[in-house]
Scaffold this active site. Sequence first.
Site, PDB file in Angstrom:
ATOM      1  N   PRO A   1      33.077  45.096  43.932  1.00 25.58           N
ATOM      2  CA  PRO A   1      33.879  44.097  43.517  1.00 25.58           C
ATOM      3  C   PRO A   1      34.458  44.540  42.255  1.00 25.58           C
ATOM      4  CG  PRO A   1      32.156  42.944  44.804  1.00 25.58           C
ATOM      5  CD  PRO A   1      31.737  44.457  44.382  1.00 25.58           C
ATOM      6  N   GLU A   2      35.851  44.629  42.079  1.00 23.98           N
ATOM      7  CA  GLU A   2      36.443  45.169  40.695  1.00 23.98           C
ATOM      8  C   GLU A   2      36.809  43.775  40.019  1.00 23.98           C
ATOM      9  OE1 GLU A   2      39.138  48.149  41.687  1.00 23.98           O
ATOM     10  OE2 GLU A   2      37.922  48.920  43.189  1.00 23.98           O
TER      11      GLU A   2
ATOM     12  N   HIS B   1      21.640  36.688  54.856  1.00 26.80           N
ATOM     13  CA  HIS B   1      20.742  37.312  54.154  1.00 26.80           C
ATOM     14  C   HIS B   1      20.673  36.605  52.606  1.00 26.80           C
ATOM     15  CE1 HIS B   1      20.781  40.456  57.109  1.00 26.80           C
ATOM     16  NE2 HIS B   1      22.083  40.282  57.088  1.00 26.80           N
TER      17      HIS B   1
ATOM     18  N   ARG C   1      22.562  44.075  51.322  1.00 28.89           N
ATOM     19  CA  ARG C   1      21.795  45.375  50.879  1.00 28.89           C
ATOM     20  C   ARG C   1      21.082  45.370  49.482  1.00 28.89           C
ATOM     21  NH1 ARG C   1      26.610  49.848  50.927  1.00 28.89           N
ATOM     22  NH2 ARG C   1      25.155  51.268  50.537  1.00 28.89           N
TER      23      ARG C   1
END
Length: 274
Positions: free
Chosen positions: A2-3, A96, A115
Site C-alpha cells: 500500500p502506498e 488470517h 503473509r
Amino acid sequence: MPEMPEVETIRGELDPVLQGRWIEGVRIHKPDIVLGGLTPREFGRRLRGKSFVRVSRRAKYLLFELDRDTVLQTQLRMTGRFAIGRSLPDEAGFRHVAAEFRLDDGRTLFYDDIRRLGGFLLLSAQEWDRIAAGLGPEPLGRFSSDDLLRIFENVRAPIKNVLLDQRRLAGVGNIYASEALFRAAIDPRRPAGSLTPEEARRLHRSVRRVLREALRSGGTTLRDYRAVNGTRGRYQNRLRVYGREGEACPRCRTTISRIVQAGRSSFLCSGCQS
C-alpha cells in the site's frame, strides 16, 4: 505494498471510529507481527487501558496515536488489512487474523495478514519523532517543484528509483511513480539529476495529480489491498500504464513495455516518454 493513497484511505476510515475509544484487551494470534523485541504478552499489557487520541499517517506508515505519548506504528506491507466490528464482516475475506484489539464499546479492531510481512511496533512519541525525521517530505504537503528539483540535483540514480526512496520523498510507491512519470512524459530510466526545471514542474504536477485522484478513488486494488472491512479501491480502473504491458499507449498507441528496476516492475511507453 500500500502506498500513500491506500494508507490515507484506511486512516480516514479508522480515525473517526477509534478516537476516544480505549483498549480493553489484546489477543495476538501470530507472534511474529509484534516487532521490536516485545513478547505478545508484554505488548498486550502495555496497550491495555490506553485510549486512541487519533489515527494519523506519515509516508506509508499508519500511526495509532495513544494517550501517555505512545505511538503504535503499523506498516501494512503486502497483505495487511483491518476490519472493525462486533464480529468479522466477511470471514472468507479475513481468514488470517493475526491480532485482535478489543475496544471498550464491545467492538474489536481486527488485523489480518496472510503473509505477515507487516506488523506493529510500539514506540514512545520521541522514538517515533526520530524515525519521522529520516523521512522525506510529503508530496501533497507544502512541496514545490523547486523542492523536487533539489531532491534530484546531482543524483545519477534512475529517476524512478529516487521517487521510491522514502528518505527523499515520502509515500510514493511503484504504481504511482510509474503513472506520474508516464503523465509527465519522462522515461523512468533517466538519471534524476538530468531533469530540467520544466520537466521537474511537469513531474511535480503529475505526482500530485495522480495521488489526489487515487485518494479520491480509495486507492488501487490489484490483488491484496483492501480498505477497512474489505472495501476495494477503484483507481485500478484508471491506470494508464501500470500493469498494462503489451497494450497500446493511450496517448500515442505505441505498445506499453515492462522493465525491471531495482527488482521492481516499471511500465512505460517508449514512444512518448523520453
